[in-house]
Design a protein around this motif. Structure first.
Motif, PDB file in Angstrom:
ATOM      1  N   UNK A 376       0.811  -1.212   0.000  1.00 57.24           N
ATOM      2  CA  UNK A 376       0.000   0.000   0.000  1.00 57.24           C
ATOM      3  C   UNK A 376       0.855   1.278   0.000  1.00 57.24           C
ATOM      4  N   UNK A 377       1.866   1.322   0.860  1.00 59.19           N
ATOM      5  CA  UNK A 377       2.650   2.555   0.971  1.00 59.19           C
ATOM      6  C   UNK A 377       3.571   2.783  -0.232  1.00 59.19           C
ATOM      7  N   UNK A 378       4.335   1.768  -0.694  1.00 61.16           N
ATOM      8  CA  UNK A 378       5.204   2.030  -1.852  1.00 61.16           C
ATOM      9  C   UNK A 378       4.451   2.328  -3.143  1.00 61.16           C
ATOM     10  N   UNK A 379       3.327   1.659  -3.367  1.00 62.84           N
ATOM     11  CA  UNK A 379       2.652   1.747  -4.656  1.00 62.84           C
ATOM     12  C   UNK A 379       1.260   2.391  -4.591  1.00 62.84           C
ATOM     13  N   UNK A 380       0.785   2.673  -3.404  1.00 64.33           N
ATOM     14  CA  UNK A 380      -0.564   3.206  -3.265  1.00 64.33           C
ATOM     15  C   UNK A 380      -0.616   4.713  -3.107  1.00 64.33           C
ATOM     16  N   UNK A 381      -1.764   5.200  -2.667  1.00 64.27           N
ATOM     17  CA  UNK A 381      -1.982   6.624  -2.459  1.00 64.27           C
ATOM     18  C   UNK A 381      -2.505   6.881  -1.051  1.00 64.27           C
ATOM     19  N   UNK A 382      -2.226   8.074  -0.598  1.00 65.55           N
ATOM     20  CA  UNK A 382      -2.610   8.501   0.737  1.00 65.55           C
ATOM     21  C   UNK A 382      -3.895   9.328   0.614  1.00 65.55           C
ATOM     22  N   UNK A 383      -4.934   8.999   1.343  1.00 69.68           N
ATOM     23  CA  UNK A 383      -6.228   9.663   1.198  1.00 69.68           C
ATOM     24  C   UNK A 383      -6.696  10.296   2.506  1.00 69.68           C
ATOM     25  N   UNK A 394      -6.719   7.003   5.072  1.00 64.04           N
ATOM     26  CA  UNK A 394      -6.615   5.680   4.450  1.00 64.04           C
ATOM     27  C   UNK A 394      -5.506   5.645   3.406  1.00 64.04           C
ATOM     28  N   UNK A 395      -5.063   4.409   3.092  1.00 66.10           N
ATOM     29  CA  UNK A 395      -4.212   4.141   1.943  1.00 66.10           C
ATOM     30  C   UNK A 395      -5.093   3.463   0.892  1.00 66.10           C
ATOM     31  N   UNK A 396      -4.874   3.809  -0.395  1.00 66.57           N
ATOM     32  CA  UNK A 396      -5.650   3.212  -1.474  1.00 66.57           C
ATOM     33  C   UNK A 396      -4.717   2.586  -2.492  1.00 66.57           C
ATOM     34  N   UNK A 397      -5.109   1.411  -2.987  1.00 62.96           N
ATOM     35  CA  UNK A 397      -4.308   0.713  -3.990  1.00 62.96           C
ATOM     36  C   UNK A 397      -5.217  -0.164  -4.834  1.00 62.96           C
ATOM     37  N   UNK A 398      -5.249   0.116  -6.146  1.00 59.86           N
ATOM     38  CA  UNK A 398      -6.033  -0.688  -7.092  1.00 59.86           C
ATOM     39  C   UNK A 398      -7.473  -0.898  -6.627  1.00 59.86           C
ATOM     40  N   UNK A 399      -8.101   0.159  -6.148  1.00 56.54           N
ATOM     41  CA  UNK A 399      -9.488   0.065  -5.718  1.00 56.54           C
ATOM     42  C   UNK A 399      -9.672  -0.435  -4.302  1.00 56.54           C
ATOM     43  N   UNK A 400      -8.587  -0.937  -3.683  1.00 61.09           N
ATOM     44  CA  UNK A 400      -8.662  -1.398  -2.295  1.00 61.09           C
ATOM     45  C   UNK A 400      -8.365  -0.231  -1.355  1.00 61.09           C
ATOM     46  N   UNK A 401      -8.936  -0.281  -0.183  1.00 67.79           N
ATOM     47  CA  UNK A 401      -8.749   0.807   0.780  1.00 67.79           C
ATOM     48  C   UNK A 401      -8.372   0.213   2.143  1.00 67.79           C
ATOM     49  N   UNK A 402      -7.323   0.774   2.739  1.00 64.97           N
ATOM     50  CA  UNK A 402      -6.894   0.344   4.069  1.00 64.97           C
ATOM     51  C   UNK A 402      -6.906   1.560   4.988  1.00 64.97           C
ATOM     52  N   UNK A 403      -7.822   1.576   5.945  1.00 66.65           N
ATOM     53  CA  UNK A 403      -7.919   2.689   6.895  1.00 66.65           C
ATOM     54  C   UNK A 403      -6.995   2.411   8.072  1.00 66.65           C
ATOM     55  N   UNK A 404      -5.936   3.217   8.141  1.00 68.36           N
ATOM     56  CA  UNK A 404      -4.918   2.959   9.152  1.00 68.36           C
ATOM     57  C   UNK A 404      -5.192   3.655  10.469  1.00 68.36           C
ATOM     58  N   UNK A 405      -6.219   4.468  10.526  1.00 66.59           N
ATOM     59  CA  UNK A 405      -6.659   5.029  11.803  1.00 66.59           C
ATOM     60  C   UNK A 405      -8.183   4.945  11.837  1.00 66.59           C
ATOM     61  N   UNK A 406      -8.711   4.789  13.001  1.00 69.16           N
ATOM     62  CA  UNK A 406     -10.167   4.694  13.096  1.00 69.16           C
ATOM     63  C   UNK A 406     -10.792   6.032  12.702  1.00 69.16           C
ATOM     64  N   UNK A 407     -11.951   6.014  12.029  1.00 64.74           N
ATOM     65  CA  UNK A 407     -12.634   7.267  11.697  1.00 64.74           C
ATOM     66  C   UNK A 407     -12.927   8.065  12.961  1.00 64.74           C
ATOM     67  N   UNK A 408     -12.756   9.369  12.872  1.00 64.95           N
ATOM     68  CA  UNK A 408     -12.960  10.225  14.038  1.00 64.95           C
ATOM     69  C   UNK A 408     -14.065  11.228  13.742  1.00 64.95           C
TER      70      UNK A 408
END
Length: 464
Positions: A376-383, A394-408
């Motif tokens: 995610x970090x080398x090839x993805x985007x920061x959102x 979140x980090x985004x990669x090829x349509x996938x999303x990884x939320x690295x902190x809980x929504x506030x």
């Protein structure tokens, strides 16, 4: 009223607008198979001679104009409808939503967008005002400006429509005064029936204020005839000064011409627009609507850093995988021993049984972090995304999303500013937590601009 075909050429498809004695229809030109606009003026009880004068003037004016951002004249003829005479004026159809619709759907425009839009309309006004005699539109407002192909960093194509209130300086010198325009966008001299080229500048300035504030100029407070927009318009001081001169109540204090106004805004917008274009080059995008604002940046600007991150995370994956397999095997053996000898459970086995879920959770979380740093970090985007209730990271990669902190909760945002340190960044304070983004991608001007954009959307005060 059924109007299937006019002049055996224009097939009526529907009604676009209606005023007293006038209708605007959408039709298909059977000769070209293209969509057109048909304006009808009916001689009925609602008819006024002033309408005829404006109707004929609109057709005559468009017939003499040739500009890509203005509808083109096609036809003009007389017809009979249910024993009533009517005039029909046909022009090209432009399929695009108005600025008014854009505001309703997506909210306020950014300063950069408004400057781009202002420049496009000023170029149209330069063309109109340089005609012989000069053509004055007299009704510039959001509903009469169409905008299409708007995207993240590009304002799109601009069209100026509805020349039903148009006036030439020759007609204004005839001695016949006509009060035409829309309250809030009309220059003071128009209330006296005398419109000049500077009157269109006032209408454009009022329109731009509407785009920046999402409020009609007529709804904003006034002082000595001046629109008080400074506190609610989130833009630079220089641009506010330019807008103030556009909407000066005194005609003599406004810009002398659209060309002068364009030169002035070019001087103002050079730096901002160049910084804005650099955001696009750096693959930084901002998208916003009434409901949500989203800013996306790459995680690394330098490809070398991406490769290094991938290699380090890959090595960690191999190392962790090599040593975690025996650990899992041991835990599995303990688990089976407990199940088979449940009657002989001693204190150590019981502890191992209770800790097994914790070990498994920790095992999965570590693999999760390794994959994030490897992919995610080398090839993805920061959102960064903010909606009406929450803020998401979140980090985004090829349509996938990884939320690295809980929504506030959005209410947690207490401050938003931009760092002026050696490495500029945008900073959001969520209570005592400091969140930043854009580091390594933004210069100080861009960071301040993005900070202002978010603040503008949030509707709170910003420090930068």
């Amino acid at each position: 009223m059924s109007l299937p075909i006019l002049k055996e050429r224009y097939e009526i498809l529907g009604q676009l607008a209606k005023k007293a004695g006038r209708k605007t229809l959408l039709a298909k030109d059977l000769n070209t198979s293209e969509l057109v606009v048909v304006k009808l003026l009916t001689f009925n009880r609602e008819f006024e001679w002033e309408q005829l004068k404006l109707f004929e003037r609109e057709a005559k004016t468009l017939r003499n104009l040739s500009y890509s951002a203005i509808p083109s004249y096609i036809d003009f003829f007389e017809i009979t409808l249910r024993n009533k005479k009517a005039l029909a004026f046909v022009q090209t159809y432009i399929e695009a939503p108005s600025l008014e619709e854009h505001i309703e759907k997506r909210g306020i425009f950014s300063e950069v967008e408004v400057k781009q839009l202002a420049k496009s309309i000023l170029e149209i006004l330069i063309y109109l005002h340089r005609q012989n005699p000069p053509v004055i539109h007299r009704d510039i407002k959001p509903s009469n400006i169409l905008l299409t192909n708007r995207s993240g960093n590009n304002i799109g194509e601009i069209f100026l429509v509805d020349f039903g209130s148009v006036q030439t300086l020759a007609s204004s010198e005839s001695g016949i005064l006509t009060v035409v325009g829309t309250y809030g966008y009309m220059a003071p001299e128009q209330f006296g029936g005398r419109a000049v080229a500077a009157s269109d500048l006032y209408g454009l300035g009022a329109t731009l204020i509407h785009l920046l504030t999402s409020k009609s100029p007529g709804d904003l407070p006034q002082k000595e005839g001046r629109i008080q927009f400074e506190r609610v318009a989130n833009c630079s001081r220089e641009f506010k000064q330019w807008l103030k001169q556009m909407v000066e109540p005194s005609q003599s204090k406004r810009f002398k011409s659209a060309a002068v106004a364009l030169t002035k805004i070019d001087n103002l917008s050079y730096t901002t627009l160049s910084e804005f274009s650099q955001l696009s080059e750096n693959k930084v995008s901002i998208n916003k609507s009434v409901e949500v604002i989203e800013i996306v940046t790459p995680c690394y600007k330098d490809k070398k850093k991406s490769i290094i991150s991938f290699i380090i995370a890959g090595c960690a994956a191999v190392f962790y995988g090599f040593y975690s397999v025996p650990l899992l095997s041991s835990l599995e053996a303990i688990f089976h021993s407990i199940i088979l000898n449940y009657a002989l459970i001693h204190i150590y086995s019981l502890a191992a049984f209770l800790l097994l879920p914790c070990f498994l959770f920790l095992y999965v979380k570590i693999w999760e972090k390794i994959l994030v740093y490897m992919l995610f970090i080398p090839f993805g985007k920061h959102q960064l995304q903010i909606d009406k209730k929450r803020i998401y990271f979140a980090y985004k990669l090829f349509g996938l999303e990884y939320r690295y902190r809980r929504p506030m909760p959005r209410q947690e945002i207490i401050k938003l500013d931009s760092s002026k340190d050696k490495i500029p960044e945008v900073i959001i304070w969520l209570g005592t937590y400091k969140y930043s983004f854009g580091k390594g991608f933004l210069n100080s001007t861009q960071a301040a601009w993005l900070s202002r954009e978010i603040n503008n959307w949030l509707g709170s005060k910003t420090t930068y």
